[in-house]
Design an enzyme around this catalytic site. Structure first.
Site, PDB file in Angstrom:
ATOM      1  N   SER A   1     -53.534  62.208   3.147  1.00 40.75           N
ATOM      2  CA  SER A   1     -54.865  62.619   3.594  1.00 40.75           C
ATOM      3  C   SER A   1     -54.905  64.145   3.568  1.00 40.75           C
ATOM      4  O   SER A   1     -53.920  64.783   3.180  1.00 40.75           O
ATOM      5  CB  SER A   1     -55.135  62.138   5.023  1.00 40.75           C
ATOM      6  OG  SER A   1     -54.348  62.888   5.941  1.00 40.75           O
TER       7      SER A   1
ATOM      8  N   SER B   1     -59.304  52.572  11.915  1.00 38.84           N
ATOM      9  CA  SER B   1     -58.041  53.278  11.687  1.00 38.84           C
ATOM     10  C   SER B   1     -56.776  52.465  11.947  1.00 38.84           C
ATOM     11  O   SER B   1     -55.810  52.623  11.208  1.00 38.84           O
ATOM     12  CB  SER B   1     -57.989  54.551  12.533  1.00 38.84           C
ATOM     13  OG  SER B   1     -59.125  55.344  12.347  1.00 38.84           O
TER      14      SER B   1
ATOM     15  N   GLU C   1     -61.986  68.938  -1.449  1.00 42.03           N
ATOM     16  CA  GLU C   1     -62.211  70.391  -1.426  1.00 42.03           C
ATOM     17  C   GLU C   1     -63.110  70.785  -0.258  1.00 42.03           C
ATOM     18  O   GLU C   1     -62.908  71.808   0.399  1.00 42.03           O
ATOM     19  CB  GLU C   1     -62.841  70.802  -2.760  1.00 42.03           C
ATOM     20  CG  GLU C   1     -62.743  72.270  -3.091  1.00 42.03           C
ATOM     21  CD  GLU C   1     -61.377  72.861  -2.831  1.00 42.03           C
ATOM     22  OE1 GLU C   1     -60.350  72.250  -3.244  1.00 42.03           O
ATOM     23  OE2 GLU C   1     -61.327  73.922  -2.181  1.00 42.03           O
TER      24      GLU C   1
END
Lengths: 447, 392
Positions: free
Chosen positions: A339, A209, A123
């Site tokens: 994501s 990553s 959020e």
């Protein structure tokens, strides 16, 4: 069909049979079994053309005189080991790890705390407070079950969706938040995108990553750890998508040939961003690849925290005792989007997601197990929800207020030492900032 | 030729083994064929393979590091590795074929001496070799990875650039792979062609976080390799393969290091600065002599040694003095490391320059086989470049 099964068994050979007989055989006998198999490949001496047995150095097998391609067995593939049914009832009591109430409550609280932190941080990205986030919805069981089965000194190489492992080991909420906010408390000094956690104290190697790069690294770390002889193992997490990378093949092959005490833990959650598994591979998932490398392999129900726990515990014990890698494929489902940059409704139905959220979730299955034993009540649930939310919000608010690290830290740790070149560039940056400071958000950073 | 073909089809099965291995006292099939070939007895100069484009110049025997032994370059590498395995119990050496001694004999004897858990073969997979090495280093071991030829390092490019180079930075110094060293044979060898001659240092020079080092001789090789191994940053050590046997020097038997990121002025001069590394240093030594003899030009020769991070100060100090710079490397000219040196030097020494900076490098082609004598930046090309600079 029987002939096919027989030939498949022969192809998998010693290791497949060994996997079935785990409980029966002693570790040392298995070690001899393995050593013999390796030896058989090496020492074909004396070469004897009069024997009707293949003498090739490359494979130890029998001759066959009819033409038959081995069928990859995808219809009924490697079975899925589970301890609880979808309602949280134990199926085979001998498989219940019979963990203490305290331990099981801790499992539950860690899984739900992770879930709460995920909701809040997701959020917060939506509100522009952090730049990026990845949730772990639906995979909490894979994290907690496996983390609980390891020793705290075991090294963890992760991909990016294993925050629960770090949480289980005790990484503070403040530190999760600090990394996501890239504030001055971030152990990573603000250099990486959110969710790229790392902790030296907790033996959790910092996330990067590029996918699957950690897999051969885990093999190297396990080899070094083996030489230290300190009863430590390495676990390496990756998704079923990353398992397609060349680095995965490299890591599997190296760990098997170099006899590394290593657990490969594949989270098969059905999707690599938008790519479903039927576009990722054609064989029987990731577990079926293990025997191809000479690795003991198992497939487990990743939403069953006890199945994950049992498999990881046994794999760890044997990996260290026998110096060989194990492959665990934990079947699960990625309930959330890949994501915050992804909207998965573009490639899958809401019904599919709801099924997993409502009917087969690691958290609710464990809760049923607990409530069946009267270890957890509605009141406990309500008060824990309130408490965990409060903990997360406190850490969140604190992280948000904190300044970002000094821009000095942009230039350090490139090498162990500062170089003349970097010193010059750093000085040049500060001179520039001195002159143009109003165009840069310096007030948000530590001086 | 047709007669030979018939001979192969009919005769080979019965009388001789197909490949000619182990056929006993009589001439092998292949040797017989060659004797029958028309060109065999009068091999002219053009048919003989060419000699090397340089003469190795040994440095004077070092006296400050203790007793020395005559070693060629691969032996000096073995010596460095031997010293390392003896003094560092965590050190391990791995790669393709290192167990039996390596395809260039750099690891001969080490497995027997130190054990198969310390000197071992890996599967044929460069990304695995480097990834494994990174992991071993992260776990605290001194990891020395061998890539069989620098030409084959590219599968490991992701592991080197995205992982090794960034390990310390991205983790905020919680983790690092500083104890990783990657070694690879490098550079032209006379017949190596596209895939056994490459000099890939420029690809890695663009990658902050690693060090790239190239020695010119056995003494330098041992000292620089030991420095790389000791250095707490991941290092790539390129070994000029043409020097493995050709370069022989008196090399200290004990451990010693040559400092990284410090270029060495091999001879002082006043008119032109020459910068090179590896094999090309020996070419430039001859060039400096030619310039002196034929043109009366005094050259200052600098061996860069460390490509990344490179010693800007030493090169600039020299150019300020001479006003002219010639950089030479075998790698293709466009985007080669000479471009970086040239750009930095003109930034810092612009007003001191008497002539444009000259780069004498390989052409922008893949490294050719039969055309190698025309491809390489030999002494005549470098000499000509100096002439042009002097007359600018």
């Amino acid at each position: 069909m029987a002939a096919t099964v027989r030939s498949i068994n022969k192809m998998y050979g010693v290791c497949f049979n060994a996997a079935r007989q785990t409980t029966g055989l002693k570790a040392s006998r298995l070690l001899q079994h393995r050593a013999f198999r390796v030896g058989a490949v090496h020492w074909q001496q004396p070469f004897d053309a009069s024997l009707e047995k293949p003498q090739f150095p490359g494979a130890s097998a029998e001759f066959v005189d009819h033409l038959e391609f081995i069928q990859p067995n995808v219809i009924s593939g490697i079975p899925v080991y589970r301890v609880m049914d979808r309602q949280g009832n134990i199926i085979n009591p001998s498989q219940d790890p019979q963990l203490s109430k305290e331990t099981v409550l801790n499992f539950y609280q860690k899984m739900t705390l992770l879930n709460t932190m995920d909701r809040i941080l997701y959020e917060s990205q939506r509100q522009g407070r952090i730049s990026f986030y990845m949730t772990n919805y639906g995979e909490e069981g894979t994290h907690i079950g496996s983390a609980a089965a390891l020793d705290p000194s075991d090294m963890v190489f992760g991909q990016y969706r294993e925050a629960g492992v770090l949480m289980y080991r005790g990484f503070p909420l403040d530190m999760f938040m600090a990394q996501c906010y890239a504030n001055a408390d971030d152990l990573g000094k603000g250099r990486q995108m959110p969710v790229h956690y790392g902790s030296k104290d907790l033996n959790f190697v910092t996330i990067s990553s590029p996918l699957a790069t950690q897999i051969p690294q885990a093999a190297g770390a396990a080899y070094a750890i083996k030489r230290e002889n300190m009863n430590r193992a390495v676990i390496c997490y990756f998704g079923e998508g990353a398992a397609s990378e060349g680095d995965a093949h490299a890591g599997f092959n190296f760990s098997a040939t170099l006899e590394c005490p290593l657990i490969f833990f594949c989270r098969n959650n059905g999707y690599a961003i938008s790519t479903p598994t039927n576009e990722q591979y054609r064989g029987d998932g990731i577990a079926a690849r293990g025997p191809g490398y000479g690795m003991l392999s198992i497939r487990v129900d990743g939403n069953d925290v006890f199945a994950v726990y049992n498999a990881t515990k046994e794999a760890r014990r044997r990996a260290v005792a026998e110096n060989q890698p194990f492959l665990i494929e934990a079947m699960t489902y990625r309930i959330g989007h890949h994501s915050t940059s992804d909207d998965s409704s573009a490639y899958r139905s809401v019904d599919e997601v709801n099924y997993w959220d409502k009917q087969d979730h690691p958290i609710s299955r464990l809760r049923h197990y607990m409530t069946a034993r009267s270890w957890w009540s509605e009141d406990d649930e309500r008060s824990w929800r309130k408490q965990s939310r409060k903990m997360v919000m406190e850490a969140f608010e604190k992280a948000e207020k904190r300044l970002k690290p000094s821009p000095e830290l942009m230039f350090t740790d490139v090498y162990q030492e500062m170089t003349p070149n970097l010193n010059k560039q750093r000085d040049s940056m500060w001179r520039h900032l001195q002159q143009y400071k109003e165009h840069y958000p310096l007030d948000q950073y530590v001086k | 030729m047709a007669a030979a073909a018939r001979f192969f089809v009919r005769g080979a099965y019965w009388k001789l083994s197909i490949s000619g291995v182990g056929t006993g006292p009589q001439s092998s099939f292949a040797a017989t064929l060659l004797k029958l070939s028309p060109g065999s007895s009068s091999r002219t100069k053009t048919q003989r393979r060419h000699v090397a484009h340089f003469t190795f110049q040994p440095d004077p025997e070092p006296t400050q590091y203790g007793p020395t032994e005559k070693m060629n370059m691969f032996q000096s590498v073995t010596s460095a590795l031997d010293n390392t395995l003896a003094s560092d119990p965590t050190a391990v050496i791995f790669g393709e074929d290192v167990a039996f001694g390596g395809v260039f004999r750099c690891t001969v004897g080490l497995r027997d001496k130190y054990g198969k858990d310390r000197v071992f073969n890996t599967p044929l997979c460069e990304q695995g070799i480097v990834g494994f090495g990174i992991g071993a280093a992260v776990a605290g071991a001194t990891a020395i990875a061998e890539i069989q030829f620098a030409d084959y390092i590219y599968p490991a490019f992701d592991q080197i650039v995205n992982e090794a180079a960034k390990y310390r930075y991205r983790s905020g110094n919680l983790f690092d792979c500083g104890s990783l060293t990657i070694r690879a044979p490098w550079g032209c060898v006379g017949h190596g062609s596209l895939y056994h001659s490459q000099s890939p240092e420029a690809f890695f020079a663009h990658c902050p976080g690693i060090k790239v080092v190239i020695p010119r001789s056995p003494v330098q090789a041992k000292g620089l390799l030991l420095a790389c191994i000791a250095d707490q940053n991941p290092c790539i050590f390129f070994e000029p393969k043409i020097l493995y046997r050709a370069a022989v020097e008196q090399v200290p038997v004990e451990s010693y290091t040559v400092p990284l990121s410090q270029a060495e002025v091999l001879q002082e001069g006043s008119d032109v600065t020459l910068v090179a590394w590896g094999t090309q240093i020996h070419v430039m030594r001859e060039v400096a002599n030619m310039a002196q003899e034929k043109l009366g030009v005094s050259c200052e020769l600098i061996d860069l040694q460390t490509i990344l991070p490179w010693d800007v100060e030493t090169v600039c100090k020299s150019v300020v003095k001479t006003g002219r710079l010639l950089i030479s490397h075998e790698a293709p000219i466009t985007g080669g490391f000479a471009a970086e040196i040239s750009s930095s030097v003109q930034e810092q020494c612009f007003l001191n320059l008497e002539a444009p900076i000259s780069r004498v490098c390989g052409y922008d082609t893949p490294f050719p086989h039969i055309f190698e004598p025309f491809y390489i930046p030999d002494k005549w090309k470098c000499f000509d470049a100096i002439k042009k600079m002097i007359n600018y």
